[in-house]
Scaffold this active site. Structure first.
Site, PDB file in Angstrom:
ATOM      1  N   LYS A  81       0.871  -1.180   0.000  1.00 27.26           N
ATOM      2  CA  LYS A  81       0.000   0.000   0.000  1.00 27.26           C
ATOM      3  C   LYS A  81       0.905   1.226   0.000  1.00 27.26           C
ATOM      4  O   LYS A  81       1.772   1.367   0.859  1.00 27.26           O
ATOM      5  CB  LYS A  81      -0.890  -0.006   1.241  1.00 27.26           C
ATOM      6  CG  LYS A  81      -1.892   1.119   1.287  1.00 27.26           C
ATOM      7  CD  LYS A  81      -2.828   0.933   2.478  1.00 27.26           C
ATOM      8  CE  LYS A  81      -3.948   1.940   2.466  1.00 27.26           C
ATOM      9  NZ  LYS A  81      -4.894   1.674   3.565  1.00 27.26           N
ATOM     10  N   ASP A 174     -14.504   0.359   8.281  1.00 29.00           N
ATOM     11  CA  ASP A 174     -14.151   0.279   6.867  1.00 29.00           C
ATOM     12  C   ASP A 174     -13.936  -1.174   6.469  1.00 29.00           C
ATOM     13  O   ASP A 174     -12.876  -1.567   6.032  1.00 29.00           O
ATOM     14  CB  ASP A 174     -12.880   1.092   6.613  1.00 29.00           C
ATOM     15  CG  ASP A 174     -12.595   1.265   5.123  1.00 29.00           C
ATOM     16  OD1 ASP A 174     -13.514   1.103   4.316  1.00 29.00           O
ATOM     17  OD2 ASP A 174     -11.432   1.530   4.784  1.00 29.00           O
TER      18      ASP A 174
END
Length: 176
Positions: A81, A174
């Site tokens: 990421k 999330d």
């Protein structure tokens, strides 16, 4: 194109802020065989892009690893990421990335992606995580009929993950 300047890599640990003067890393958690692994961020090779979020991109990468206490290196694949620091500062959300790093570095559950390493190089923050190959569940729900038995299985997995997180006083919103 994302490039990691091999000389500018700084590891960042959950318990400290990356101010450019410290050298640490997220504690490596056990992999499936029970041995801790060390990631060499200077050996990262991007294979392909796999996703994009609000402030980041995720790449399928390979890099050198070694088991703690051993010298033999092994090439493994991970998700990387990549988070541009300027976007975090511009949107005043630096704290959310610190929190994500802290939470991901502290959990160990078979159905939750592991964070193996977090580091900063120049103007980006990088998270090296489990690579999950397969189809996106949301896409599958739109294109395939999921049986009642299948739906119960997936719901049970989500409940188990949330139960684990809540037992560690982590509220997560999330879920993907």
């Amino acid at each position: 194109s994302v490039r990691v300047n091999r000389e500018a890599v700084e590891h960042i640990a959950p318990e400290q802020e990356s101010d450019g003067h410290r050298d640490a890393q997220v504690p490596h958690r056990s992999n499936h065989r029970g041995a801790s692994i060390k990631i060499d961020p200077r050996s990262l090779s991007i294979i392909k892009s796999v996703g994009k979020g609000g402030f980041s991109r995720v790449f399928h990468v390979s890099c050198d690893t070694r088991r703690q206490g051993e010298s033999q290196r092994e090439r493994k694949e991970f998700a990387l990421k990549v988070i541009p620091i300027r976007l975090l500062v511009k949107n005043k959300v630096e704290h959310t990335v610190r929190h994500e790093r802290d939470v991901m570095g502290s959990i160990n559950h078979p159905s939750i992606i592991r964070l193996y390493s977090a580091f900063k190089a120049h103007d980006h923050i990088y998270f090296v995580m489990d690579l999950v190959n397969g189809l996106d569940f949301y896409w599958c729900m739109q294109h395939f009929e999921i049986s009642e038995k299948g739906a119960k299985f997936y719901i049970a997995q989500v409940v188990l993950m949330l139960e684990y997180l809540h037992s560690r006083t982590i509220a997560y919103r999330d879920i993907k």
